[in-house]
Design a protein around this motif. Structure first.
Motif, PDB file in Angstrom:
ATOM      1  N   PHE A  34       0.891  -1.160   0.000  1.00 37.39           N
ATOM      2  CA  PHE A  34       0.000   0.000   0.000  1.00 37.39           C
ATOM      3  C   PHE A  34       0.934   1.216   0.000  1.00 37.39           C
ATOM      4  O   PHE A  34       1.975   1.169   0.687  1.00 37.39           O
ATOM      5  N   HIS A  36       0.651   5.381   0.622  1.00 39.44           N
ATOM      6  CA  HIS A  36      -0.101   6.609   0.883  1.00 39.44           C
ATOM      7  C   HIS A  36       0.839   7.779   0.627  1.00 39.44           C
ATOM      8  O   HIS A  36       1.822   7.968   1.356  1.00 39.44           O
ATOM      9  N   GLU A  47      -1.681  11.654   7.540  1.00 40.54           N
ATOM     10  CA  GLU A  47      -2.449  12.026   6.340  1.00 40.54           C
ATOM     11  C   GLU A  47      -3.756  12.727   6.709  1.00 40.54           C
ATOM     12  O   GLU A  47      -4.399  13.328   5.855  1.00 40.54           O
ATOM     13  N   TRP A  48      -4.156  12.694   7.954  1.00 41.19           N
ATOM     14  CA  TRP A  48      -5.344  13.433   8.404  1.00 41.19           C
ATOM     15  C   TRP A  48      -4.982  14.787   9.015  1.00 41.19           C
ATOM     16  O   TRP A  48      -5.799  15.421   9.670  1.00 41.19           O
ATOM     17  N   HIS A  96      -6.407  11.093  -2.011  1.00 39.51           N
ATOM     18  CA  HIS A  96      -6.840  10.817  -0.639  1.00 39.51           C
ATOM     19  C   HIS A  96      -7.839  11.875  -0.190  1.00 39.51           C
ATOM     20  O   HIS A  96      -8.262  12.711  -0.991  1.00 39.51           O
ATOM     21  N   HIS A  97      -8.225  11.856   1.061  1.00 39.32           N
ATOM     22  CA  HIS A  97      -9.294  12.747   1.543  1.00 39.32           C
ATOM     23  C   HIS A  97      -8.973  14.225   1.315  1.00 39.32           C
ATOM     24  O   HIS A  97      -9.895  15.034   1.211  1.00 39.32           O
ATOM     25  N   TYR A 139      -5.967   3.455  -4.868  1.00 37.10           N
ATOM     26  CA  TYR A 139      -6.815   3.866  -3.737  1.00 37.10           C
ATOM     27  C   TYR A 139      -7.545   5.124  -4.211  1.00 37.10           C
ATOM     28  O   TYR A 139      -6.916   6.014  -4.794  1.00 37.10           O
ATOM     29  N   PHE A 198      -9.299   0.375  -4.399  1.00 34.58           N
ATOM     30  CA  PHE A 198      -9.510   0.469  -2.951  1.00 34.58           C
ATOM     31  C   PHE A 198     -10.296   1.751  -2.668  1.00 34.58           C
ATOM     32  O   PHE A 198      -9.728   2.818  -2.512  1.00 34.58           O
ATOM     33  N   ASP A 200     -12.409   4.350  -0.357  1.00 34.45           N
ATOM     34  CA  ASP A 200     -12.220   4.652   1.062  1.00 34.45           C
ATOM     35  C   ASP A 200     -12.805   6.004   1.399  1.00 34.45           C
ATOM     36  O   ASP A 200     -12.358   7.001   0.820  1.00 34.45           O
ATOM     37  N   ARG A 235     -15.699  -1.028   0.729  1.00 36.70           N
ATOM     38  CA  ARG A 235     -15.923   0.258   1.410  1.00 36.70           C
ATOM     39  C   ARG A 235     -16.856   1.205   0.646  1.00 36.70           C
ATOM     40  O   ARG A 235     -16.783   2.414   0.791  1.00 36.70           O
ATOM     41  N   GLU A 251      -8.943  -3.235   9.154  1.00 43.85           N
ATOM     42  CA  GLU A 251      -7.861  -2.249   9.041  1.00 43.85           C
ATOM     43  C   GLU A 251      -7.039  -2.155  10.321  1.00 43.85           C
ATOM     44  O   GLU A 251      -7.580  -1.919  11.389  1.00 43.85           O
ATOM     45  N   CYS A 271      -5.198  -4.275   5.918  1.00 47.94           N
ATOM     46  CA  CYS A 271      -4.207  -3.271   5.552  1.00 47.94           C
ATOM     47  C   CYS A 271      -3.541  -2.787   6.841  1.00 47.94           C
ATOM     48  O   CYS A 271      -4.207  -2.536   7.842  1.00 47.94           O
ATOM     49  N   TRP A 278      -0.584   6.374   8.084  1.00 45.24           N
ATOM     50  CA  TRP A 278      -0.503   5.874   6.689  1.00 45.24           C
ATOM     51  C   TRP A 278       0.419   6.753   5.861  1.00 45.24           C
ATOM     52  O   TRP A 278       1.246   6.282   5.086  1.00 45.24           O
TER      53      TRP A 278
HETATM   54  O1  FHN Z   1      -9.136   7.686   6.631  1.00 44.57           O
HETATM   55  C1  FHN Z   1      -8.444   6.677   5.938  1.00 44.57           C
HETATM   56  C2  FHN Z   1      -7.009   6.615   6.357  1.00 44.57           C
HETATM   57  O2  FHN Z   1      -6.382   7.839   6.142  1.00 44.57           O
HETATM   58  C3  FHN Z   1      -6.305   5.519   5.531  1.00 44.57           C
HETATM   59  O3  FHN Z   1      -6.353   5.851   4.145  1.00 44.57           O
HETATM   60  C4  FHN Z   1      -6.999   4.178   5.796  1.00 44.57           C
HETATM   61  C5  FHN Z   1      -6.354   3.081   4.952  1.00 44.57           C
HETATM   62  O4  FHN Z   1      -7.233   2.011   4.819  1.00 44.57           O
HETATM   63  N1  FHN Z   1      -8.414   4.291   5.476  1.00 44.57           N
HETATM   64  C6  FHN Z   1      -9.140   5.325   6.141  1.00 44.57           C
HETATM   65  C7  FHN Z   1      -9.347   5.008   7.606  1.00 44.57           C
HETATM   66  O5  FHN Z   1     -10.076   3.803   7.698  1.00 44.57           O
END
Ligand code: FHN
Length: 435
Positions: A34, A36, A47-48, A96-97, A139, A198, A200, A235, A251, A271, A278
């Motif tokens: 994986f 990130h 990452e958050w 990502h988010h 992802y 993936f 998410d 997901r 997870e 994961c 991550w």
């Molecule tokens: O919020 C995401 C997190 O940053 C990361 O990407 C994981 C990886 O599976 N998935 C989420 C949290 O469950």
């Protein structure tokens, strides 16, 4: 009177045999990387970080987007490292988010080509992974803290005007759902065959219908049309639709046993991270040891699962030493022991698990692998294995391991044998052999 038959849409129709064939490579390969990677590598605090520190999108853009310049980015090195570690597929965060796209998307200006990177970062990644003979995965975040039309975020740092959200959410979300479809079309059309997706992650929503917020069924239909052989995780919030997911994804968690749905074992992949976060986290000091990571891989396979082990590259685009040290150690172990991982699964119930051991089993070769997590003094007892074992050897060097049953041990004058009638008594060297 009968449970309502869960209707399978035409675009999702496949026989169990077809699904088994579609997933065969994944259940054979067992082990993936994986990755990130995004703007969050610059703050290097998780990452958050945008959410945790309530960083406004314009501030986030100014501070991180404008300086993102991964001059050491070399996806060939990433792919070579994954292969050397024994990983068979690589899943990269395309977005990502934070909402930052690594590729040259036409649906957002918040993308890598508009940063000092000045290029599409996905294309060279896909080419490098394929060149190493590995499978390619993306992802794709359903959450987007940057996109103005994503108005249902439960945790968005700055969109907490619930009245505005309630008033606008479905209008805006209609545009956001189209944005997701547009970006997925780019990713699943412009980069050749993609093997894994993936998603998410989706919230359960107000009435447990979170999948409607994202039009999960519409997303899945699009994905299946664009990449018929692709595997999709669980997901999209369609757990009660057998066609709504291919595998479940515990997870950073180790299930006690092979996960089941309705009493049936299901394909699963956990994961996991090296250190907890991550994305690249400079100061995090909770890094798992190589032995912990190898034992994790064995335990996952012993329960019929896959391990997706994460790396968070730095803002310059390389894997840091803490990651490469662990990947190298795993690769050294896999060099001699990968036969106990690839193509393996949980052992048949007739083989009891000895204390401090894990079992993996290859049903094609009918080989059982006994992994000793602690080295016993001279003797390993295999409970009720008598008549079930034809030959025993060490995997790392192919050398024979001798074993007896109690009766022959007693005949040999071992008067203190306490093994059971049907146990096997395995002779081991006092010192654990070094690979
Ligand atoms: O919020 C995401 C997190 O940053 C990361 O990407 C994981 C990886 O599976 N998935 C989420 C949290 O469950």
């Amino acid at each position: 009177l009968f449970a309502q038959e869960v209707q399978t849409p035409k675009w999702a129709a496949e026989t169990p045999e077809q699904k088994k064939e579609r997933m065969a490579w994944w259940q054979e390969d067992r082990f993936g990387m994986f990755i990130h990677w995004g703007l969050y590598a610059v703050p290097a605090r998780h990452e958050w970080v945008q959410n945790y520190e309530q960083i406004a999108p314009d501030v986030y853009r100014e501070k991180y987007f404008n300086v993102f310049n991964p001059d050491l980015y070399d996806p060939k090195a990433w792919a070579a490292q994954a292969k050397a570690a024994g990983m068979k597929y690589v899943v990269l965060t395309a977005r990502h988010h934070e909402g930052f796209s690594l590729w040259d998307t036409q649906y957002s200006d918040f993308k890598a080509p508009n940063t000092p990177a000045k290029r599409d970062l996905i294309k060279p990644f896909v080419e490098a992974v394929r060149a190493e003979g590995l499978k390619v995965g993306f992802y794709f975040s359903l959450i987007d803290w940057h996109h103005p039309d994503f108005t249902i975020d439960r945790v968005h740092p700055l969109r907490n005007d619930q009245a505005a959200i309630a008033q606008n959410s479905q209008k805006d979300m209609g545009r956001f759902r189209q944005f997701l479809k547009n970006q997925l079309t780019e990713l699943l059309t412009n980069y050749g065959k993609i093997d894994l997706l993936f998603f998410d992650f989706s919230y359960p929503g107000e009435n447990g219908k979170g999948h409607e917020d994202w039009d999960s069924e519409g997303l899945l239909e699009l994905v299946r049309k664009l990449q018929p052989g692709i595997l999709v995780n669980d997901r999209l919030d369609l757990p009660d639709k057998p066609w709504g997911w291919d595998y479940v994804t515990p997870e950073q968690f180790m299930p006690k046993a092979w996960p089941e749905r309705n009493g049936v074992r299901v394909p699963w992949e956990t994961c996991q991270t090296f250190s907890g976060s991550w994305g690249y986290h400079r100061d995090e000091n909770t890094w798992k040891s190589p032995n912990q990571l190898i034992a994790m891989l064995i335990e996952v396979v012993s329960k019929g699962g896959n391990l997706l082990l994460n790396v968070g590259p730095t803002a310059r685009g390389n894997f840091d030493d803490r990651a490469t040290e662990r990947l190298d150690a795993i690769g050294q172990w896999m060099k001699y022991n990968s036969r106990a991982i690839y193509g393996c699964t949980a052992a048949p119930e007739k083989f009891e698990k000895p204390d401090n051991c894990l079992l993996t089993y290859n049903p094609t070769t009918n080989r059982l692998y006994v992994h000793l997590l602690q080295w016993p003094f001279k003797t390993l007892y295999l409970p009720n294995y008598r008549g079930k074992v034809k030959y025993a050897q060490f995997l790392h060097d192919g050398s024979e391991i001798r074993y007896t049953s109690r009766s022959s041990a007693e005949a040999g004058g071992h008067t203190t044998v306490t093994a059971g009638e049907n146990d096997l008594i395995v002779d081991l060297p006092v010192v654990k052999p070094q690979i």
